[in-house]
Design a protein around this motif. Structure first.
Motif, PDB file in Angstrom:
ATOM      1  N   TYR A   1       9.416  61.766  -0.534  1.00  0.00           N
ATOM      2  CA  TYR A   1      10.581  62.411  -1.116  1.00  0.00           C
ATOM      3  C   TYR A   1      11.821  61.496  -1.054  1.00  0.00           C
ATOM      4  O   TYR A   1      12.694  61.308  -1.840  1.00  0.00           O
ATOM      5  CB  TYR A   1      10.762  63.828  -0.355  1.00  0.00           C
ATOM      6  CG  TYR A   1      11.856  64.483  -0.778  1.00  0.00           C
ATOM      7  CD1 TYR A   1      11.889  65.219  -2.175  1.00  0.00           C
ATOM      8  CD2 TYR A   1      13.005  64.819  -0.372  1.00  0.00           C
ATOM      9  CE1 TYR A   1      12.977  65.922  -2.772  1.00  0.00           C
ATOM     10  CE2 TYR A   1      14.087  65.594  -0.508  1.00  0.00           C
ATOM     11  CZ  TYR A   1      13.946  66.208  -1.790  1.00  0.00           C
ATOM     12  OH  TYR A   1      14.944  66.827  -2.181  1.00  0.00           O
ATOM     13  N   VAL A   2      11.971  60.992   0.289  1.00  0.00           N
ATOM     14  CA  VAL A   2      13.185  60.181   0.670  1.00  0.00           C
ATOM     15  C   VAL A   2      13.251  58.928  -0.163  1.00  0.00           C
ATOM     16  O   VAL A   2      14.199  58.575  -0.607  1.00  0.00           O
ATOM     17  CB  VAL A   2      13.081  59.704   2.255  1.00  0.00           C
ATOM     18  CG1 VAL A   2      14.332  58.967   2.562  1.00  0.00           C
ATOM     19  CG2 VAL A   2      13.319  61.243   2.854  1.00  0.00           C
ATOM     20  N   THR A   3      11.948  58.305  -0.272  1.00  0.00           N
ATOM     21  CA  THR A   3      12.146  56.967  -0.900  1.00  0.00           C
ATOM     22  C   THR A   3      12.219  57.101  -2.588  1.00  0.00           C
ATOM     23  O   THR A   3      12.510  56.079  -3.010  1.00  0.00           O
ATOM     24  CB  THR A   3      10.623  56.409  -0.830  1.00  0.00           C
ATOM     25  OG1 THR A   3       9.466  56.978  -0.971  1.00  0.00           O
ATOM     26  CG2 THR A   3      10.476  55.980   0.673  1.00  0.00           C
ATOM     27  N   THR A   4      12.048  58.196  -3.105  1.00  0.00           N
ATOM     28  CA  THR A   4      12.487  58.348  -4.474  1.00  0.00           C
ATOM     29  C   THR A   4      13.680  59.169  -4.624  1.00  0.00           C
ATOM     30  O   THR A   4      13.927  59.631  -5.863  1.00  0.00           O
ATOM     31  CB  THR A   4      11.339  59.474  -5.037  1.00  0.00           C
ATOM     32  OG1 THR A   4      11.098  60.585  -4.336  1.00  0.00           O
ATOM     33  CG2 THR A   4       9.989  58.616  -5.021  1.00  0.00           C
ATOM     34  N   GLY A   5      14.673  58.920  -3.432  1.00  0.00           N
ATOM     35  CA  GLY A   5      16.053  59.496  -3.855  1.00  0.00           C
ATOM     36  C   GLY A   5      16.404  60.724  -3.370  1.00  0.00           C
ATOM     37  O   GLY A   5      17.562  61.427  -3.400  1.00  0.00           O
ATOM     38  N   GLY A   6      15.326  61.568  -2.683  1.00  0.00           N
ATOM     39  CA  GLY A   6      15.650  63.001  -2.545  1.00  0.00           C
ATOM     40  C   GLY A   6      16.626  63.074  -1.167  1.00  0.00           C
ATOM     41  O   GLY A   6      16.443  61.983  -0.189  1.00  0.00           O
ATOM     42  N   SER A   7      17.404  64.033  -1.178  1.00  0.00           N
ATOM     43  CA  SER A   7      18.174  64.276   0.233  1.00  0.00           C
ATOM     44  C   SER A   7      17.604  65.054   1.024  1.00  0.00           C
ATOM     45  O   SER A   7      16.983  66.426   0.569  1.00  0.00           O
ATOM     46  CB  SER A   7      19.608  64.874  -0.342  1.00  0.00           C
ATOM     47  OG  SER A   7      20.339  65.043   0.902  1.00  0.00           O
ATOM     48  N   LEU A   8      17.618  64.916   2.234  1.00  0.00           N
ATOM     49  CA  LEU A   8      16.861  65.859   3.375  1.00  0.00           C
ATOM     50  C   LEU A   8      17.937  67.085   3.605  1.00  0.00           C
ATOM     51  O   LEU A   8      17.381  67.887   4.382  1.00  0.00           O
ATOM     52  CB  LEU A   8      16.546  65.178   4.543  1.00  0.00           C
ATOM     53  CG  LEU A   8      15.412  64.255   4.593  1.00  0.00           C
ATOM     54  CD1 LEU A   8      15.110  63.452   5.868  1.00  0.00           C
ATOM     55  CD2 LEU A   8      14.237  64.768   3.968  1.00  0.00           C
ATOM     56  N   ALA A   9      19.157  67.034   2.989  1.00  0.00           N
ATOM     57  CA  ALA A   9      19.854  68.011   3.577  1.00  0.00           C
ATOM     58  C   ALA A   9      19.670  69.599   3.323  1.00  0.00           C
ATOM     59  O   ALA A   9      19.906  70.146   4.335  1.00  0.00           O
ATOM     60  CB  ALA A   9      21.305  67.759   2.707  1.00  0.00           C
TER      61      ALA A   9
ATOM     62  N   ARG B   1      15.654  51.349   5.252  1.00  0.00           N
ATOM     63  CA  ARG B   1      14.752  50.144   4.666  1.00  0.00           C
ATOM     64  C   ARG B   1      13.331  50.880   4.154  1.00  0.00           C
ATOM     65  O   ARG B   1      12.425  50.176   4.016  1.00  0.00           O
ATOM     66  CB  ARG B   1      14.372  49.475   6.145  1.00  0.00           C
ATOM     67  CG  ARG B   1      15.513  48.600   6.527  1.00  0.00           C
ATOM     68  CD  ARG B   1      15.279  47.786   7.708  1.00  0.00           C
ATOM     69  NE  ARG B   1      16.461  47.074   8.345  1.00  0.00           N
ATOM     70  CZ  ARG B   1      16.668  46.219   9.296  1.00  0.00           C
ATOM     71  NH1 ARG B   1      15.475  46.321  10.024  1.00  0.00           N
ATOM     72  NH2 ARG B   1      17.615  45.778   9.651  1.00  0.00           N
ATOM     73  N   LEU B   2      13.181  51.983   4.048  1.00  0.00           N
ATOM     74  CA  LEU B   2      12.003  52.833   3.399  1.00  0.00           C
ATOM     75  C   LEU B   2      12.135  52.173   1.972  1.00  0.00           C
ATOM     76  O   LEU B   2      13.216  52.003   1.307  1.00  0.00           O
ATOM     77  CB  LEU B   2      12.203  54.279   3.481  1.00  0.00           C
ATOM     78  CG  LEU B   2      11.921  54.846   4.611  1.00  0.00           C
ATOM     79  CD1 LEU B   2      12.104  56.517   4.834  1.00  0.00           C
ATOM     80  CD2 LEU B   2      10.199  54.472   5.079  1.00  0.00           C
ATOM     81  N   ASN B   3      10.895  52.029   1.340  1.00  0.00           N
ATOM     82  CA  ASN B   3      10.693  51.666   0.280  1.00  0.00           C
ATOM     83  C   ASN B   3       9.612  52.495  -0.505  1.00  0.00           C
ATOM     84  O   ASN B   3       8.989  53.104   0.047  1.00  0.00           O
ATOM     85  CB  ASN B   3      10.077  50.143  -0.043  1.00  0.00           C
ATOM     86  CG  ASN B   3      10.884  49.107   0.717  1.00  0.00           C
ATOM     87  OD1 ASN B   3      11.914  49.094   0.385  1.00  0.00           O
ATOM     88  ND2 ASN B   3      10.552  48.271   1.287  1.00  0.00           N
ATOM     89  N   ALA B   4      10.044  52.882  -1.943  1.00  0.00           N
ATOM     90  CA  ALA B   4       8.973  53.830  -2.462  1.00  0.00           C
ATOM     91  C   ALA B   4       7.809  53.059  -2.691  1.00  0.00           C
ATOM     92  O   ALA B   4       7.397  52.025  -2.651  1.00  0.00           O
ATOM     93  CB  ALA B   4       9.417  53.840  -3.999  1.00  0.00           C
ATOM     94  N   GLY B   5       6.537  54.205  -2.472  1.00  0.00           N
ATOM     95  CA  GLY B   5       5.462  53.700  -2.520  1.00  0.00           C
ATOM     96  C   GLY B   5       4.652  52.925  -1.329  1.00  0.00           C
ATOM     97  O   GLY B   5       3.498  52.488  -1.048  1.00  0.00           O
ATOM     98  N   ILE B   6       5.507  53.023  -0.241  1.00  0.00           N
ATOM     99  CA  ILE B   6       5.152  52.399   1.094  1.00  0.00           C
ATOM    100  C   ILE B   6       4.051  52.961   1.631  1.00  0.00           C
ATOM    101  O   ILE B   6       3.850  54.319   1.685  1.00  0.00           O
ATOM    102  CB  ILE B   6       6.237  52.292   2.126  1.00  0.00           C
ATOM    103  CG1 ILE B   6       5.969  51.412   3.282  1.00  0.00           C
ATOM    104  CG2 ILE B   6       6.661  53.681   2.619  1.00  0.00           C
ATOM    105  CD1 ILE B   6       6.839  51.375   4.156  1.00  0.00           C
ATOM    106  N   ALA B   7       2.958  52.377   2.126  1.00  0.00           N
ATOM    107  CA  ALA B   7       1.740  52.989   2.767  1.00  0.00           C
ATOM    108  C   ALA B   7       1.802  53.217   4.005  1.00  0.00           C
ATOM    109  O   ALA B   7       2.886  52.756   4.715  1.00  0.00           O
ATOM    110  CB  ALA B   7       0.613  51.622   2.676  1.00  0.00           C
ATOM    111  N   LEU B   8       1.234  54.534   4.455  1.00  0.00           N
ATOM    112  CA  LEU B   8       1.326  55.143   5.822  1.00  0.00           C
ATOM    113  C   LEU B   8       1.261  54.018   6.920  1.00  0.00           C
ATOM    114  O   LEU B   8       2.121  53.915   7.782  1.00  0.00           O
ATOM    115  CB  LEU B   8       0.370  56.183   6.215  1.00  0.00           C
ATOM    116  CG  LEU B   8       0.719  57.412   5.384  1.00  0.00           C
ATOM    117  CD1 LEU B   8      -0.484  58.445   5.565  1.00  0.00           C
ATOM    118  CD2 LEU B   8       2.002  58.135   5.766  1.00  0.00           C
ATOM    119  N   GLU B   9       0.251  53.111   6.785  1.00  0.00           N
ATOM    120  CA  GLU B   9       0.130  52.134   7.848  1.00  0.00           C
ATOM    121  C   GLU B   9       0.980  51.039   7.940  1.00  0.00           C
ATOM    122  O   GLU B   9       1.306  50.570   8.916  1.00  0.00           O
ATOM    123  CB  GLU B   9      -1.188  51.395   7.732  1.00  0.00           C
ATOM    124  CG  GLU B   9      -1.343  50.759   6.479  1.00  0.00           C
ATOM    125  CD  GLU B   9      -2.129  51.462   5.380  1.00  0.00           C
ATOM    126  OE1 GLU B   9      -2.524  50.860   4.275  1.00  0.00           O
ATOM    127  OE2 GLU B   9      -1.835  52.739   5.311  1.00  0.00           O
TER     128      GLU B   9
END
Length: 615
Positions: free
Chosen positions: A546-554, A599-607
């Motif tokens: 959600y965050v890496t695709t531009g979603g706000s946590l607000a 620094r999060l990137n879209a599609g980043i793997a959990l590991e």
């Protein structure tokens, strides 16, 4: 038409009876009013138009007959009072289209059509075009309505009632589809609900277009024209739902009270004999609580969004009560899977990939015991209190709890709990800065459902907790492996594994110690098989995506909500029925957390997440 009918004072919301059958409701001063006159002999429960009117922020409804004179006189007064120079009151008259429903045995469906008339002046014409467009975009059961435009004819009841002396000159007239009706006199309830929501939404778009004159009259979002105050019926329903939800503590009820003693006995038997767990007696009769639950009538809320949220919560409470009634029986496991869902192949694959990674040994370092954990939690709670109003949370040391657990506004710390000091900050960010914080923010809203949690909130709630651990730099490989092992354990349980099967799987295939495997298997097999533990890793993955695709946590800090509730929360914010959170997680202001999140990137793997460092 002489104005002999008196209105209540123009102070905020107004609500009054009209004659014997009618009612006026004004949420606030509005530039539009939805009007409906129920045809003589018509059944109110079948009328889509009446239902849509009752869900509107401003409406006048009555039944054809003796109340016509008083209702029409009142409508004229409202047009005078609420109209402004250059912007008369927009009257939207909604009626049920006169069409016979198809037989249940027919190969054809009732035609999906609507008819719109009126709107000759520039403002009304703009509103009429918006209404036609909005109605045409409705999709229900893979069908879109055909919307016909017709000139205003003398046969319409409102046109017949208007005279040169009235302040209503150009009303919008709409005849609504009747695909929800059955030919036996009943209705299709799901169709009726979807139609009322969609058509009500179209009316708000219409009102927004009416205001949109390029002079700043239109609101930023059309849904801000919706209800801005809870009816007494909504507050009462919320209070009753909260009392029912608060009459039992689900997690405590399904968790064993003798985990430490059971582990000692398990070790004494060299890990070869299944443990025997004991549970608290139930504080409620599940069947009796269910009867109370389904006596609540949400149809009187006059707000489709709240009705949907309350109904979904009722279904969740029902599922929890079913689990309590079947605790420690073969029926508990399928009931648990119904509530929490099964482990998806993608989630299981992610979990196995994490478990396959090297797990470097790290020095144990200093450890902290339960009293030290409790004291650190109280200090963090105190730091929130210093920022404004009291952060009303408590910390309790308990002998009957394993580890840490939040229940309502209390953090329970098991008296035997011990952990590496390096993990303390991360764990408190999870428990205090997520679970307690969202509980207290939810408690400050107008409805307690945001405190107890909307349906299906737990996945994102636990995902936010793990996200907090990661953001402060405390999500270690050991912790990630634990979350992944829980997923593997739940997958095994859902496929029929018993306690000893799961324990051996963790020991022999994934290298867990006796105590570690015991702890995971205990959590997953409590009360007969609890699928909840898979939601931690699944929720964490959902938050990251959600965050890496531009979603706000607000929206998530406002209370305990699910990911699917974000559009509902945004609408409630637009309508000013909820407000921004009182408290925000303190770690969001830390420079290292800000850098990691950036620094999060879209599609980043959990590991790969553990490799994101702060400068």
């Amino acid at each position: 038409m002489a104005p002999t009918v008196k209105l209540p004072p123009n102070r905020g919301a107004r609500r009054r009876k009209v004659g014997r059958s009618g009612r006026l409701h004004l949420d606030r001063r509005l530039p539009f009013l939805v009007v409906h006159r129920l045809r003589a002999g018509e059944t109110a429960s079948r009328s889509l138009a009446r239902r849509i009117a009752l869900n509107s922020p401003g409406y006048l409804v009555w039944e054809e007959g003796d109340d016509d004179h008083e209702a029409l006189e009142l409508l004229n007064i409202l047009a005078i009072e609420l109209g402004e120079p250059g912007m008369p009151l927009l009257v939207i008259a909604v009626d049920d289209l006169d069409q016979a429903p198809e037989s249940d045995a027919s190969q054809h469906l009732t035609p999906f059509v609507a008819v719109v008339s009126g709107g000759r002046s520039s403002r009304e014409k703009r509103a009429r075009e918006a209404l036609i467009k909005a109605l045409g975009k409705i999709e229900i059961d893979l069908r879109h309505p055909k919307v016909f435009e017709r000139p205003v004819g003398p046969g319409h009841w409102l046109v017949e009632a208007l005279s040169d002396e009235t302040a209503i000159s150009d009303p919008l007239l709409v005849s609504l589809p009747q695909i929800h009706r059955r030919n036996d006199g009943g209705v299709y309830p799901q169709l009726a609900h979807e139609l009322s929501v969609a058509c009500g939404d179209a009316l708000l778009r219409t009102a927004c277009a009416y205001l949109d004159d390029a002079r700043g009259h239109a609101p930023a979002h059309y849904r801000s024209l919706g209800r801005s105050a809870f009816l007494k019926a909504a507050l009462n329903a919320d209070e009753k739902l909260a009392r029912i939800s608060g009459s039992f503590d689900f997690l405590l009820a399904v968790s064993p009270i003798n985990t430490t003693e059971a582990l000692e006995q398990f070790i004494a038997h060299s890990g070869e004999t299944p443990p025997e767990f004991r549970y608290r007696p139930l504080t409620v009769d599940p069947d009796a609580v269910k009867r109370r639950l389904y006596r609540l009538d949400f149809s009187r809320l006059e707000d489709p969004l709240l009705e949907r949220l309350f109904t979904a919560k009722r279904h969740e409470i029902d599922a929890q009560l079913t689990m309590l009634a079947t605790r420690n029986t073969p029926s508990f496991r399928p009931a648990s899977l119904f509530l929490y869902g099964t482990v998806s192949p993608a989630l299981l694959r992610d979990a196995k990939q994490v478990l396959a990674l090297p797990n470097p040994r790290v020095p144990c370092g200093r450890r902290v015991d339960a009293p030290a954990i409790a004291e650190a939690a109280r200090q963090l709670i105190g730091s929130y209190s210093h920022k404004g109003a009291s952060f009303d949370a408590e910390v309790e040391l308990r002998d009957d709890v394993s580890g840490l657990m939040v229940t309502r506004n209390k953090l329970l710390v098991g008296s035997a709990t011990s952990m590496p000091a390096a993990r303390l900050d991360a764990l408190l960010s999870h428990e205090v800065s997520t679970h307690l914080l969202t509980y207290l923010n939810g408690a400050a809203q107008g409805l307690s459902i945001f405190r107890s949690g909307l349906a299906k909130y737990e996945g994102i709630q636990e995902g936010l907790g793990v996200f907090a651990e990661w953001a402060v730099g405390g999500l270690s490989m050991t912790r990630m492996r634990l979350l992944a092992a829980r997923v593997v354990a739940v997958a095994a349980m859902q496929n029929g594994a018993e306690f000893m099967d799961t324990y051996r799987l963790l020991r022999e295939r994934h290298g867990y110690s006796l105590g570690g495997a015991f702890s995971i298997a205990t959590r997953v097999h409590r009360s007969g098989g609890l699928a909840k533990d898979a939601i931690y890793l699944d929720g964490f993955r959902a938050v990251i995506d959600y965050v890496t695709t531009g979603g706000s946590l607000a929206p998530f800090w406002l209370g305990k909500i699910a990911l699917t509730d974000v559009p509902a929360i945004e609408e409630l914010l637009q309508r000013r029925l909820v407000h921004a959170p009182k408290y925000l997680p303190e770690y969001l202001e830390r420079p290292d957390a800000i850098q990691r999140i950036a620094r999060l990137n879209a599609g980043i793997a959990l590991e790969q997440l553990l490799g994101i460092k702060a400068d």
